[in-house]
Design an enzyme around this catalytic site. Structure first.
Site, PDB file in Angstrom:
ATOM      1  N   PRO A 113       0.847  -1.205   0.000  1.00 19.11           N
ATOM      2  CG  PRO A 113       0.093  -0.962   2.200  1.00 19.11           C
ATOM      3  CD  PRO A 113       0.812  -1.908   1.289  1.00 19.11           C
ATOM      4  CE1 TYR A 127       0.172   8.118   9.520  1.00 19.02           C
ATOM      5  CE2 TYR A 127       0.944   6.003   8.694  1.00 19.02           C
ATOM      6  CZ  TYR A 127       0.956   7.388   8.651  1.00 19.02           C
ATOM      7  OH  TYR A 127       1.752   8.036   7.740  1.00 19.02           O
ATOM      8  NE  ARG A 137       2.186  -2.899   5.576  1.00 20.10           N
ATOM      9  CZ  ARG A 137       2.968  -2.418   4.587  1.00 20.10           C
ATOM     10  NH1 ARG A 137       3.348  -1.152   4.581  1.00 20.10           N
ATOM     11  NH2 ARG A 137       3.378  -3.183   3.601  1.00 20.10           N
ATOM     12  CG  LEU A 162      15.149  -1.352   1.384  1.00 17.45           C
ATOM     13  CD1 LEU A 162      16.382  -0.944   2.188  1.00 17.45           C
ATOM     14  CD2 LEU A 162      15.241  -0.764  -0.022  1.00 17.45           C
ATOM     15  N   GLY A 207       7.297  -2.146  -2.495  1.00 14.09           N
ATOM     16  CA  GLY A 207       6.905  -0.746  -2.460  1.00 14.09           C
ATOM     17  C   GLY A 207       7.604   0.048  -3.541  1.00 14.09           C
TER      18      GLY A 207
HETATM   19  C1  FNR Z   1       4.550   3.965   1.691  1.00 10.07           C
HETATM   20  N1  FNR Z   1       4.287   3.040   2.701  1.00 10.07           N
HETATM   21  C2  FNR Z   1       2.998   2.902   3.171  1.00 10.07           C
HETATM   22  N2  FNR Z   1       2.712   1.927   4.087  1.00 10.07           N
HETATM   23  C3  FNR Z   1       1.438   1.681   4.453  1.00 10.07           C
HETATM   24  O1  FNR Z   1       1.226   0.797   5.264  1.00 10.07           O
HETATM   25  N3  FNR Z   1       0.426   2.433   3.934  1.00 10.07           N
HETATM   26  C4  FNR Z   1       0.628   3.435   3.038  1.00 10.07           C
HETATM   27  O2  FNR Z   1      -0.316   4.048   2.530  1.00 10.07           O
HETATM   28  C5  FNR Z   1       1.968   3.728   2.687  1.00 10.07           C
HETATM   29  N4  FNR Z   1       2.280   4.765   1.839  1.00 10.07           N
HETATM   30  C6  FNR Z   1       3.530   4.852   1.264  1.00 10.07           C
HETATM   31  C7  FNR Z   1       3.770   5.755   0.222  1.00 10.07           C
HETATM   32  C8  FNR Z   1       5.001   5.752  -0.433  1.00 10.07           C
HETATM   33  C9  FNR Z   1       5.215   6.673  -1.576  1.00 10.07           C
HETATM   34  C10 FNR Z   1       6.018   4.855  -0.011  1.00 10.07           C
HETATM   35  C11 FNR Z   1       7.356   4.824  -0.707  1.00 10.07           C
HETATM   36  C12 FNR Z   1       5.794   4.000   1.048  1.00 10.07           C
HETATM   37  C13 FNR Z   1       5.280   2.026   3.077  1.00 10.07           C
HETATM   38  C14 FNR Z   1       5.302   0.886   2.048  1.00 10.07           C
HETATM   39  O3  FNR Z   1       4.085   0.173   2.032  1.00 10.07           O
HETATM   40  C15 FNR Z   1       6.453  -0.107   2.345  1.00 10.07           C
HETATM   41  O4  FNR Z   1       6.202  -0.717   3.583  1.00 10.07           O
HETATM   42  C16 FNR Z   1       7.804   0.585   2.397  1.00 10.07           C
HETATM   43  O5  FNR Z   1       7.973   1.473   1.297  1.00 10.07           O
HETATM   44  C17 FNR Z   1       8.955  -0.417   2.410  1.00 10.07           C
HETATM   45  O6  FNR Z   1       8.947  -1.210   1.247  1.00 10.07           O
HETATM   46  P1  FNR Z   1       9.953  -0.891   0.002  1.00 10.07           P
HETATM   47  O7  FNR Z   1       9.572   0.441  -0.555  1.00 10.07           O
HETATM   48  O8  FNR Z   1      11.353  -0.906   0.546  1.00 10.07           O
HETATM   49  O9  FNR Z   1       9.670  -2.015  -0.953  1.00 10.07           O
END
Ligand code: FNR
Length: 363
Positions: free
Chosen positions: A23, A184, A232, A303, A325
């Site tokens: 998300p 949150y 989550r 990551l 993400g």
């Molecule tokens: C997020 N992340 C995030 N997590 C979540 O629980 N709800 C959300 O709406 C969001 N929004 C969000 C926006 C943007 C632009 C980013 C980059 C990240 C966190 C995301 O779901 C994820 O957990 C992290 O980005 C880590 O994963 P990656 O990016 O390393 O694959």
């Protein structure tokens, strides 16, 4: 066959593979009415045609004051149901399972979009922001001091999650995820760093978990029995005296007993000064602990960027699915690259017919 491209069945839903879109807030609601826009259709739709098994819509507020910013999506009225429906229809048409993360931003609400000049700073309560709420009147780093929710107001929050789940069903979503991570509202209750209440919703682990358990139970009741429910969690605050892995495992087991089907295991977000050892797959061990000790399916996130890395996580039994993400922002067709790199036969790779000619370079 690879683990990544094995389907996963949860209740009556079969997800075509284990590569899922995490998300991610798009801050692309421009009229501040919480209605998803053509951006959301294009963004989520591109990941469906890119081959993701499950495509999860961003943190979507269950009440207007639960938005992080005025540009967040919502699901607090029937107009939202109508706006989401074409999006879930598109995802289904191209073989993806549709999911939505239901959220309340609590004390981290009422901020500007990161694209605005204030870059996510506090918006004044008199407008365009609003008064924020939380378990205790403790502000998050430079944001507003929250109103301490009364017990009646907590019940209303729980009901608003359940009502939003009913609307998610009407909008055609296959999966609901409750956002209880990243500092949150629901996570704010879990963490002793943001919750110093002395009533039934604060103090002991049992009391701090109460709102999350009540919300999961209410949503499970409202959400169709055949559709999966995810939660989550932030596995740890990464701060001494904060929310931790032991609490996460205990909570995950209780959530499983309430009918939660998968825990999406993230971390952090409670406080700004946490020291987090960010690196490839740094949260995967938490997904493993929850899977092994709470005996519930898990999603690993954080990551995970390379197909072989993702395959190894699933093959080792660390998690049941990976959520991508930022790499998915760069590369909407990541699952198609993964299929090529892992030697999945092109007939079995997740290409829509329109993109089949892209499955082999010489074509
Ligand atoms: C997020 N992340 C995030 N997590 C979540 O629980 N709800 C959300 O709406 C969001 N929004 C969000 C926006 C943007 C632009 C980013 C980059 C990240 C966190 C995301 O779901 C994820 O957990 C992290 O980005 C880590 O994963 P990656 O990016 O390393 O694959």
């Amino acid at each position: 066959m690879t683990a990544l491209f094995e389907s996963l069945s949860l209740r009556d839903v079969t997800v075509r593979n284990r590569i899922w879109l995490a998300p991610m807030c798009q801050y692309s609601v421009f009229a501040a009415d919480g209605l998803p826009t053509s951006w959301h259709l294009a963004h989520l739709g591109a990941r469906a045609t890119g081959g993701f098994g499950l495509v999860m819509a961003e943190a979507t507020a269950v009440v207007p004051e639960g938005r992080i910013s005025p540009h967040d999506t919502g699901l607090w009225s029937d107009a939202h149901v109508d706006a989401w429906r074409p999006i879930t229809g598109f995802l289904r048409e191209y073989g993806a399972t549709s999911a939505i993360q239901l959220a309340h931003a609590g004390r981290k609400a009422s901020t500007s979009s990161p694209f605005a000049p204030e870059r996510g700073g506090l918006l004044p309560a008199a407008g365009p922001g609003w008064d924020v709420v939380g378990p205790s009147p403790i502000a998050f780093d430079g944001l507003a001091r929250p109103h301490e929710l009364t017990v009646e107001e907590i019940s209303a929050v729980v009901r608003s999650f359940a009502d939003a789940a009913v609307r998610a069903d009407h909008a055609g979503f296959d999966v609901v995820e409750l956002h209880a991570a990243h500092g949150y509202l629901l996570h704010e209750f879990l963490s002793p760093l943001s919750n110093v209440r002395t009533d039934a919703y604060g103090g002991s682990l049992e009391n701090r978990m109460r709102i999350v358990l009540e919300t999961a139970a209410a949503v499970r009741e409202a959400w169709p029995a055949g559709k999966p429910l995810f939660v989550r969690l932030s596995a740890t605050d990464w701060v001494e005296g904060g929310w931790d892995v032991d609490g996460t495992v205990a909570l995950s087991a209780r959530l499983r007993e309430l009918g939660v089907d998968l825990i999406d295991v993230s971390s952090g977000g409670s406080v700004p000064n946490a020291v987090i050892p960010v690196g490839p797959g740094y949260q995967v061990p938490f997904a493993r602990s929850v899977r092994d000790e709470a005996k519930v399916a898990t999603g690993a996130v954080g990551l995970i960027t390379e197909p072989r890395q993702a395959e190894a996580i699933l093959a080792a039994g660390d998690a049941d699915a990976v959520l991508l993400g930022r790499v998915a922002l760069r590369e909407p067709g990541w699952p198609q690259r993964a299929a090529a790199e892992l030697g999945v036969p092109r007939e079995a790779a997740p290409y829509p017919p329109q993109y089949q000619r892209g499955a082999w370079p010489s074509g």
